[in-house]
Design a protein around this motif. Structure first.
Motif, PDB file in Angstrom:
ATOM      1  N   VAL B 201       0.853  -1.204   0.000  1.00  0.00           N
ATOM      2  CA  VAL B 201       0.000   0.000   0.000  1.00  0.00           C
ATOM      3  C   VAL B 201       0.885   1.248   0.000  1.00  0.00           C
ATOM      4  CG1 VAL B 201      -1.746   1.318   1.268  1.00  0.00           C
ATOM      5  CG2 VAL B 201      -1.871  -1.178   1.221  1.00  0.00           C
ATOM      6  N   ILE B 209      -3.327   3.861  -1.379  1.00  0.00           N
ATOM      7  CA  ILE B 209      -3.518   3.192  -2.671  1.00  0.00           C
ATOM      8  C   ILE B 209      -2.873   1.809  -2.603  1.00  0.00           C
ATOM      9  CG2 ILE B 209      -3.061   3.261  -5.146  1.00  0.00           C
ATOM     10  CD1 ILE B 209      -3.007   6.312  -4.920  1.00  0.00           C
ATOM     11  N   ARG B 210      -3.710   0.801  -2.734  1.00  0.00           N
ATOM     12  CA  ARG B 210      -3.188  -0.578  -2.681  1.00  0.00           C
ATOM     13  C   ARG B 210      -2.562  -0.917  -4.029  1.00  0.00           C
ATOM     14  NH1 ARG B 210      -6.291  -2.827   0.679  1.00  0.00           N
ATOM     15  NH2 ARG B 210      -4.584  -3.120   2.132  1.00  0.00           N
ATOM     16  N   GLY B 211      -1.331  -1.443  -3.992  1.00  0.00           N
ATOM     17  CA  GLY B 211      -0.625  -1.814  -5.215  1.00  0.00           C
ATOM     18  C   GLY B 211      -1.224  -3.055  -5.851  1.00  0.00           C
TER      19      GLY B 211
END
Lengths: 138, 738
Positions: B201, B209-211
């Motif tokens: 994240v 924002i989660r990768g």
């Protein structure tokens, strides 16, 4: 020699500008409408065409501000399944921005979304609708 | 909602429990050198009178830069010159374990910074031992001319939750831009070699924002394009199973971007203790001539000079990092915890109840230059054969913990041929080689009358004590001790030479060959070395010692797996006795071999590691596998013990999977990916399916709402200190670009 390289340099610039025109980054808000019911949990599927790649998943408004989890096994091309829940009292009703999805687009992208499951605070299943609203890179 | 979705909820719950809290930068600024500081390299900073049990009127002198150890001892302090403070902690000096109570304020003093002497013994502060003979911790140094280097990596915060023997660890790296222009930060860092990394994240302000897991090259293309267009983006790649690169693009001046990585792994039991390890720094690797895919070690500011695919930048001795680390472990053992300790760091411990503990790094022991090691013992016969199971839409999984049979320790072993292989390369110079020598000395003294032995040294080349192994007669052992005492370290780490010398010689008939490497494992050609071990191992067994504060555990554990043995680790801050005695406890008794697992009432497959390793005294076996079935089943484990059959069994309820075992799915996938014969396609497919970082997959995250102005700016590698005890001068090549 330096001048001989100039056309190559200019070509490079043109290619770069073209790449940028073809490749852009954008984001869509995922808005779930639970109507009069409280939205305590959701599971949403978003599908994009081959011209689009998902490059990040962001949280929405409270209580869904944390980035939602996705199922990696379901992540193929432009498809993703997002899920989140809240145990906080006073789960929201009506339209709730639950997430934001970031995309890399290389053409005219088309997206679809559907609610796979949604639940109220007591755990009972509810009917809900989902919409994608472009929010960045317009 | 489908049962399989429970995985997602489980992850959500796990994440909720691993709350991230920003931590204050805790490292103290080094005190400014006195304007009138004398020319000598060190000065006495503070002096304390101590009253300790059985030792009255002792003095503690805090020495700036390093300490002079006492060379005079009385009958209560029978230790040799060079012994570390921890090794005498069971002596009258036990009170020194809590350094904070001695020093002023809350500073922690390294043992290297302590000088202990009885009243009346004068130590001349103007005649210190040569600095080259002392371990280099690097902490809290305040030499003249030393400077703090502003770095894009400000702080690392680690939160681990351990439930029984499964750990969930969240690492938050806080990047910022202390410069005038826009930067890309690149940080090469270690994680455990068996970590199943499955969440990533990026945090910008209050946005998370989660990768996304992608094929590695695709992720890199996305990242490069986002970087080029000025978007804030991050990319996490794996360079080795225990070395990773984090890149964060387009950090504007004054801005901060956090990256959060979550991984799971099993905490291994060894010799009655459980040991949780968090590595903090990648040691400087040696790459053989002609290699380009290795891990280069370059001075800070000289990026690109090693010619290697991956590079680690190291701070020079006169530089200190502004990066520090905080770490907390929440341990829920499920039964009474005993003997909780860290041989590597000063810790604080809270005990909410006898089965739980909250451990934290002392606020003044936060320089990330050595592995954090936490050991704990559980009450009673805590390590029992047990099975945990989990099932989701992808299928069923199990984890089997096999306790070594008690009978193993009752059976004598066959005559042995012991081959000790000493790494005498430059990275071992000083404290690591001293520790390896102490371990070797103890090994030689413990040889049995029926054993033969050989000592091999290697650096740029290899040589041996003799032409062939010799009988362990008192005279030969004395010769071995003299040979060991004379070993010096310098040059490269041509480990292949040591392997050839140890494994290529014909085995003596009727003897059980045991090869014991003593090394920090600082090489860039891990894959090549493991391949050579596999090719040459024959019937030999490898029982190695990793020596140092930040050992390449991937290499040592890998060699042990291929050599059907066990790796043990010798920290520079503790005695090697524990590790050596553990080795002899194992090799003095036969192993439980030919282990097979049979399920009745269910179907099991894909059990890893494969082949199943042997089980030795003090070393329980952990297996993971797939299982199909949903009712009661019986697990039977069979094997051979000194030629005789062995069998044990236990009942399992496959319908009673607990939510906390949801991590078994990624752990199983990680174990399968980690097999030496896993193919590229198999690794890629599994990593994508289970959302795992691997050699062929990467996490990428792009914030399409944050587009910065102008070019992507300067790429700034994050330089790190060389590991505690390692000498910069012998490991990092200066001036390659000059």
């Amino acid at each position: 020699m330096r001048f001989a390289l100039l056309p190559i340099f200019l070509l490079g610039l043109c290619a770069s500008a073209q790449d940028e025109a073809q490749t852009r980054f954008t984001a869509y808000d995922v808005v779930v409408d639970a109507g009069a019911a409280t939205l305590a949990a959701y599971q949403v599927e978003i599908t994009a065409g081959p011209e689009s790649k998902i490059v990040g998943v962001e949280g929405g408004e409270k209580p869904y501000a944390d980035a939602p989890y996705y199922d990696p096994a379901a992540l193929q091309g432009g498809r993703i399944i997002l899920a989140a829940f809240t145990t906080e009292p006073g789960a929201p009703t009506g339209k709730v921005r639950v997430a934001r999805v970031h995309f890399q687009e290389t053409g005219t992208a088309k997206y679809t979304a559907r609610v796979m499951a949604a639940a109220a605070a007591g755990g009972e299943r509810i009917e809900a609708q989902v919409a994608l609203v472009q929010t960045g890179g317009k | 909602m489908r049962h399989g979705r429970a995985v997602l909820w489980a992850l959500l719950l796990a994440a909720a429990g691993t709350l991230y809290a920003c931590s204050q930068a805790m490292v103290e600024s080094p005190p400014s050198p006195e304007a009138s500081a004398p020319p000598p390299m060190w000065v006495v900073k503070e002096k304390h009178d101590l009253t300790l049990p059985e030792l009255k009127s002792a003095e503690l002198w805090i020495i700036e830069d390093y300490a002079c150890r006492s060379e005079t001892y009385d009958e209560d302090f029978e230790k040799s010159k060079g012994d570390s403070l921890d090794s005498v902690s069971d002596k009258p000096f036990k009170g020194l374990e809590t350094h904070e109570t001695i020093g002023k304020g809350s500073r922690r003093y390294n043992q290297e910074e302590l000088m202990l002497t009885h009243t009346g013994i004068q130590v001349d502060p103007t005649s210190p031992p040569p600095i080259s003979d002392l371990p280099r911790g690097g902490e809290l140094r305040a030499r003249q001319g030393e400077k703090t280097v502003p770095l894009p990596l400000k702080h690392t915060d680690v939160r681990a939750r351990i439930a029984v023997n499964l750990a969930s660890v969240t690492v938050v790296q806080q990047y910022h831009n202390p410069y005038d222009g826009k930067i890309e930060a690149v940080y090469v860092f270690p994680l455990p070699e068996d970590a199943a990394i499955r969440d990533f994240v990026m945090t910008i302000g209050d946005r998370h924002i989660r990768g996304i897991i992608r094929e590695r090259e695709e992720a890199r293309r996305i990242y490069n394009e986002a970087r080029r267009q000025g978007y804030v983006a991050s990319l996490l790649t794996q360079e080795r199973p225990n070395i990773f690169t984090q890149s964060v693009a387009n950090i504007e001046p004054g801005k901060q971007i956090d990256v959060q990585i979550t991984y799971f792994h099993s905490v291994r039991p060894a010799d009655g203790d459980y040991e949780f390890v968090f590595p903090m720094v990648v040691g400087p690797r040696f790459n053989p001539p002609g290699m380009a895919a290795g891990v280069g070690a370059v001075p800070a500011g000289e990026t690109g000079t090693s010619g290697q695919k991956t590079e680690v930048s190291y701070l020079r001795p006169e530089e200190i990092s502004s990066h520090d680390i905080s770490l907390e472990v929440d341990l829920d053992a499920g039964m009474k915890i005993e003997n909780l300790s860290s041989p590597s760091h000063v810790i604080t411990v809270e005990r909410p109840d006898p089965t739980r503990a909250k451990i934290a790094l002392s606020p003044n022991d936060r320089i990330p230059n050595k592995d954090f090691v936490l050991r704990y013992k559980l009450a009673g016969k805590a390590i029992k054969t047990a099975v945990a199971t989990w099932r989701d839409e992808s299928g069923g999984y199990f984890l089997l913990l096999l306790e070594p049979p008690e009978q193993l320790s009752d059976i004598p072993a066959s005559p042995r041929e012991m081959i000790f292989v000493m790494d005498c390369s430059g990275s071992m110079q000083g404290a690591p080689l001293d520790a390896a020598k102490r371990a070797l000395e103890r090994c030689l003294r413990r040889l049995g009358p029926n054993d033969t032995f050989q000592v091999i040294r290697f650096s740029d080349n290899a040589s041996a004590m003799g032409a062939a192994p010799v009988a362990a007669t008192p005279e030969n052992v004395r010769a071995g001790l003299r040979y060991a005492a004379g070993l010096q370290s310098e040059g490269g780490t041509m480990m292949i030479e040591g392997i050839k010398a140890a494994l290529d010689a014909p085995a003596a008939p009727g003897r059980f060959r045991i090869v014991s490497f003593m090394t920090d494992g600082y090489i860039g050609n891990d894959t090549e070395i493991l391949g050579e071990v596999r090719k040459r191992i024959g019937t030999a067994r490898i029982f190695s010692f990793g020596v140092g504060t930040s050992v390449n555990r991937y290499l040592l554990e890998g060699m042990a797996r291929l050599g059907r043995g066990v790796a043990a680790f010798v920290n520079l801050d503790e005695s090697s006795d524990r590790a050596v005695d553990g080795l002899y406890q194992r090799i003095e008794h036969p192993a439980l071999t030919d282990i097979a697992v049979r399920w009745d009432g269910a179907n099991a497959a894909d059990i890893f590691p494969n082949p199943v390793p042997d089980v030795f005294v003090g070393r329980p076996l952990v297996l993971v596998g797939r299982v199909q079935g949903d009712g009661r089943a019986k697990v039977t484990i069979t094997g051979r013990m000194a030629g005789a059959p062995y069998e044990t069994s236990l009942d399992v309820d496959l319908g009673a999977a607990e939510e906390r075992y949801a991590v078994l799915a990624p752990l199983w996938a990680r174990a399968k990916i980690g097999q030496f014969d896993a193919t590229e396609d198999e690794i890629r497919r599994l990593a994508l399916q289970y959302g795992l970082l691997s050699s062929y997959t990467a996490f990428v995250a792009v914030d399409s709402l944050t587009r910065t102005e102008g070019e992507f700016g300067t790429t700034v590698p994050v330089p790190v200190p060389v590991p505690a005890g390692v000498k910069y001068e012998t490991t990092v090549k200066e001036g390659a670009n000059k």
